[in-house]
Design an enzyme around this catalytic site. Structure first.
Site, PDB file in Angstrom:
ATOM      1  N   ASP A 150      -0.746  12.969  21.678  1.00  0.00           N
ATOM      2  CA  ASP A 150      -0.876  13.513  23.243  1.00  0.00           C
ATOM      3  C   ASP A 150      -0.856  15.192  22.961  1.00  0.00           C
ATOM      4  O   ASP A 150       0.416  15.805  22.941  1.00  0.00           O
ATOM      5  CB  ASP A 150       0.364  12.958  23.938  1.00  0.00           C
ATOM      6  CG  ASP A 150      -0.437  12.310  25.189  1.00  0.00           C
ATOM      7  OD1 ASP A 150      -1.778  11.305  25.359  1.00  0.00           O
ATOM      8  OD2 ASP A 150       0.188  11.458  25.877  1.00  0.00           O
TER       9      ASP A 150
ATOM     10  N   HIS B  69       6.789   3.021  29.368  1.00  0.00           N
ATOM     11  CA  HIS B  69       5.646   2.189  29.258  1.00  0.00           C
ATOM     12  C   HIS B  69       5.990   1.171  28.163  1.00  0.00           C
ATOM     13  O   HIS B  69       5.154  -0.108  28.898  1.00  0.00           O
ATOM     14  CB  HIS B  69       4.594   3.460  27.936  1.00  0.00           C
ATOM     15  CG  HIS B  69       3.887   4.854  28.946  1.00  0.00           C
ATOM     16  ND1 HIS B  69       4.489   5.846  28.066  1.00  0.00           N
ATOM     17  CD2 HIS B  69       2.957   4.659  29.703  1.00  0.00           C
ATOM     18  CE1 HIS B  69       3.664   6.867  28.940  1.00  0.00           C
ATOM     19  NE2 HIS B  69       2.949   6.171  30.557  1.00  0.00           N
TER      20      HIS B  69
ATOM     21  N   HIS C 168       2.841   8.346  22.373  1.00  0.00           N
ATOM     22  CA  HIS C 168       3.049   8.082  23.837  1.00  0.00           C
ATOM     23  C   HIS C 168       4.453   7.755  25.080  1.00  0.00           C
ATOM     24  O   HIS C 168       4.738   8.375  25.937  1.00  0.00           O
ATOM     25  CB  HIS C 168       3.148   6.586  24.351  1.00  0.00           C
ATOM     26  CG  HIS C 168       1.765   6.358  26.125  1.00  0.00           C
ATOM     27  ND1 HIS C 168       1.270   7.097  26.233  1.00  0.00           N
ATOM     28  CD2 HIS C 168       1.945   4.503  25.641  1.00  0.00           C
ATOM     29  CE1 HIS C 168       1.075   6.265  26.900  1.00  0.00           C
ATOM     30  NE2 HIS C 168       1.127   5.229  27.432  1.00  0.00           N
ATOM     31  N   ASP C 169       5.435   6.895  24.303  1.00  0.00           N
ATOM     32  CA  ASP C 169       6.311   7.445  25.432  1.00  0.00           C
ATOM     33  C   ASP C 169       7.577   8.777  24.769  1.00  0.00           C
ATOM     34  O   ASP C 169       7.988   8.517  23.862  1.00  0.00           O
ATOM     35  CB  ASP C 169       7.579   6.490  25.562  1.00  0.00           C
ATOM     36  CG  ASP C 169       7.500   5.094  26.363  1.00  0.00           C
ATOM     37  OD1 ASP C 169       6.946   5.597  27.180  1.00  0.00           O
ATOM     38  OD2 ASP C 169       7.400   4.295  25.815  1.00  0.00           O
ATOM     39  N   HIS C 170       7.327   9.145  26.025  1.00  0.00           N
ATOM     40  CA  HIS C 170       8.867   9.969  25.913  1.00  0.00           C
ATOM     41  C   HIS C 170      10.260  10.346  25.377  1.00  0.00           C
ATOM     42  O   HIS C 170      10.561  11.089  25.796  1.00  0.00           O
ATOM     43  CB  HIS C 170       8.520  11.562  26.764  1.00  0.00           C
ATOM     44  CG  HIS C 170       7.101  12.016  27.332  1.00  0.00           C
ATOM     45  ND1 HIS C 170       6.540  12.705  27.756  1.00  0.00           N
ATOM     46  CD2 HIS C 170       5.973  11.355  26.430  1.00  0.00           C
ATOM     47  CE1 HIS C 170       4.850  13.519  27.983  1.00  0.00           C
ATOM     48  NE2 HIS C 170       4.801  11.987  27.031  1.00  0.00           N
TER      49      HIS C 170
ATOM     50  N   ASN D  94      -3.563   9.663  25.349  1.00  0.00           N
ATOM     51  CA  ASN D  94      -4.430   8.938  26.529  1.00  0.00           C
ATOM     52  C   ASN D  94      -4.680  10.560  27.058  1.00  0.00           C
ATOM     53  O   ASN D  94      -5.656  10.211  27.732  1.00  0.00           O
ATOM     54  CB  ASN D  94      -3.815   8.142  27.298  1.00  0.00           C
ATOM     55  CG  ASN D  94      -1.991   8.630  27.180  1.00  0.00           C
ATOM     56  OD1 ASN D  94      -1.609   9.079  26.277  1.00  0.00           O
ATOM     57  ND2 ASN D  94      -1.997   8.854  28.380  1.00  0.00           N
TER      58      ASN D  94
ATOM     59  N   ASP E  66       3.079  14.033  21.147  1.00  0.00           N
ATOM     60  CA  ASP E  66       3.287  14.249  22.676  1.00  0.00           C
ATOM     61  C   ASP E  66       3.516  15.789  23.167  1.00  0.00           C
ATOM     62  O   ASP E  66       4.960  15.593  23.911  1.00  0.00           O
ATOM     63  CB  ASP E  66       4.058  13.350  23.661  1.00  0.00           C
ATOM     64  CG  ASP E  66       3.638  11.737  23.103  1.00  0.00           C
ATOM     65  OD1 ASP E  66       2.925  11.706  24.369  1.00  0.00           O
ATOM     66  OD2 ASP E  66       4.269  11.030  22.260  1.00  0.00           O
TER      67      ASP E  66
ATOM     68  N   TYR F 239      -1.766  18.905  26.501  1.00  0.00           N
ATOM     69  CA  TYR F 239      -1.378  18.470  28.191  1.00  0.00           C
ATOM     70  C   TYR F 239      -1.758  19.559  29.241  1.00  0.00           C
ATOM     71  O   TYR F 239      -2.244  20.307  28.334  1.00  0.00           O
ATOM     72  CB  TYR F 239       0.005  18.278  28.326  1.00  0.00           C
ATOM     73  CG  TYR F 239       0.613  17.621  27.616  1.00  0.00           C
ATOM     74  CD1 TYR F 239       0.915  15.886  28.663  1.00  0.00           C
ATOM     75  CD2 TYR F 239       1.095  17.569  26.087  1.00  0.00           C
ATOM     76  CE1 TYR F 239       1.276  15.208  27.688  1.00  0.00           C
ATOM     77  CE2 TYR F 239       2.143  16.368  26.432  1.00  0.00           C
ATOM     78  CZ  TYR F 239       1.557  15.393  26.815  1.00  0.00           C
ATOM     79  OH  TYR F 239       2.560  13.954  26.419  1.00  0.00           O
TER      80      TYR F 239
ATOM     81  N   HIS G 207      -0.997   5.807  18.604  1.00  0.00           N
ATOM     82  CA  HIS G 207      -0.170   6.974  20.106  1.00  0.00           C
ATOM     83  C   HIS G 207       0.159   5.912  20.298  1.00  0.00           C
ATOM     84  O   HIS G 207       1.656   6.345  20.824  1.00  0.00           O
ATOM     85  CB  HIS G 207      -1.413   7.286  20.787  1.00  0.00           C
ATOM     86  CG  HIS G 207      -0.545   8.476  21.783  1.00  0.00           C
ATOM     87  ND1 HIS G 207       0.463   9.218  21.983  1.00  0.00           N
ATOM     88  CD2 HIS G 207      -0.689   7.920  23.300  1.00  0.00           C
ATOM     89  CE1 HIS G 207       0.460   9.472  23.117  1.00  0.00           C
ATOM     90  NE2 HIS G 207      -0.031   9.039  23.696  1.00  0.00           N
TER      91      HIS G 207
END
Length: 323
Positions: free
Chosen positions: A74, A214, A240-242, A112, A41, A77, A205
């Site tokens: 990710d 999430h 996914h979760d930052h 995603n 991410d 962005y 991810h």
């Protein structure tokens, strides 16, 4: 000189195909250790502390003499890449991760946000001509002798993305969803069943277990987790979760390791910290290192200043065959 070394290293990595998945044979060093960094991410053109995290990755990478970097997705962005010539590839990847120790191969899965752009472009071998470190496929295997890393394309498993109207996704070569995801699981299960690696690591991810924004990904809990348990997978790594987090499975030795803090973090966005399987959680930026030998693994999480926040290790016995 650095570019020459990267090009030579690329030729040493042999690509083959096994059980439907491409396999990259990554030779380990003479000392028998395997060391790599994990970050997710991240792709924000250096903003939101991406450059600061990259700086510390370079320092830790040099200290550990890493073999490669794994990205949990990710990568660009906010909406992936627009095409093969999108300057975001240089601005968020090549021009940010400039340290000498990071000029190794980058093995990458899609997230995603990547699916909101031109996925075919991000998967294109053309990007390797721009930066030879870049290896991004939907699902594939990294074979590092005593360890195998199974990279899994998890975004098409999440049903929400197929019904939401706020964003559009590039589902080329994915539809129909049911057939695609069934094939991903079949290929993974076949590969795991054939693996003789001492350490089995799966990377996707999306989290299977998470207390971040999430939370658990129900589709993966239902469909992927049983396979990981059945084939004695040791580690599942995701983004996914930052945040950075470590959760232990309650029904197997699997460790769930989130490294999704490569740039923008979500401060205070957490739930369920009191769950018994929770080992560590940090809602700031950072990354993770993995050190492996045939009998030992050590995980470390670092913050944006390079400070070690959490460590975990496990040992295994070698089983010798007597003839």
């Amino acid at each position: 000189m650095v570019l020459l070394l990267v090009i030579l290293a690329s030729f040493l990595i042999v690509c083959s195909r096994a059980t439907g998945l491409e396999k990259f044979d990554h030779p380990i060093k003479v000392n028998g250790n395997l060391r790599f960094l994990v970050v997710g991410d991240w792709g924000r053109k250096g903003d939101y502390n991406q450059s600061a995290v990259a700086l510390q990755m370079g320092k830790i990478g040099e200290e550990l003499d890493i073999d490669f970097v794994v990205s949990t997705g990710d990568n660009f962005y906010t909406n992936g890449l627009t095409g093969e010539d999108d300057p975001n590839f240089l601005e968020s990847f090549t021009n940010v991760y400039k340290a000498k120790s990071l000029q190794n191969q980058w093995y990458t899965v899609l997230g995603n946000h990547d699916y909101r752009g031109d996925v075919v472009a991000q998967l294109s071998p053309y990007l390797r001509k721009i930066d030879s470190r870049w290896i991004c496929l939907r699902s594939f295997i990294i074979n590092a002798e005593f360890a195998e890393i199974f990279m899994v394309d998890t975004t098409p498993f999440v049903n929400e993305y197929f019904v939401e109207t706020e964003h559009t996704y590039d589902w080329r070569n994915v539809m129909p969803q049911k057939t695609y995801t069934e094939n991903v699981l079949k290929d993974l299960e076949n590969a795991l069943s054939e693996s003789r690696a001492k350490w089995k690591i799966v990377v996707g991810h999306h989290a299977i277990r998470s207390v971040g924004h999430h939370g658990d990904t129900n589709e993966l809990v239902e469909r992927l987790l049983p396979i990981l348990r059945a084939y004695d997978v040791d580690l599942y790594m995701n983004g996914h979760d930052h945040c950075l987090e470590h959760i232990s499975d309650t029904e197997s030795p699997i460790q769930f390791l989130t490294s999704g803090a490569g740039s923008k973090a979500w401060r205070g966005d957490v739930k369920g910290l009191n769950r018994e399987d929770m080992k560590f959680f940090y809602d700031g930026q950072g990354f993770m290192s993995v050190q492996l030998t045939p009998t030992h693994v050590e995980i470390a999480y670092y913050d944006v200043f390079g400070k070690v926040l959490h460590k975990w290790s496990r040992s295994k016995q070698l089983h010798h065959i007597v003839i």
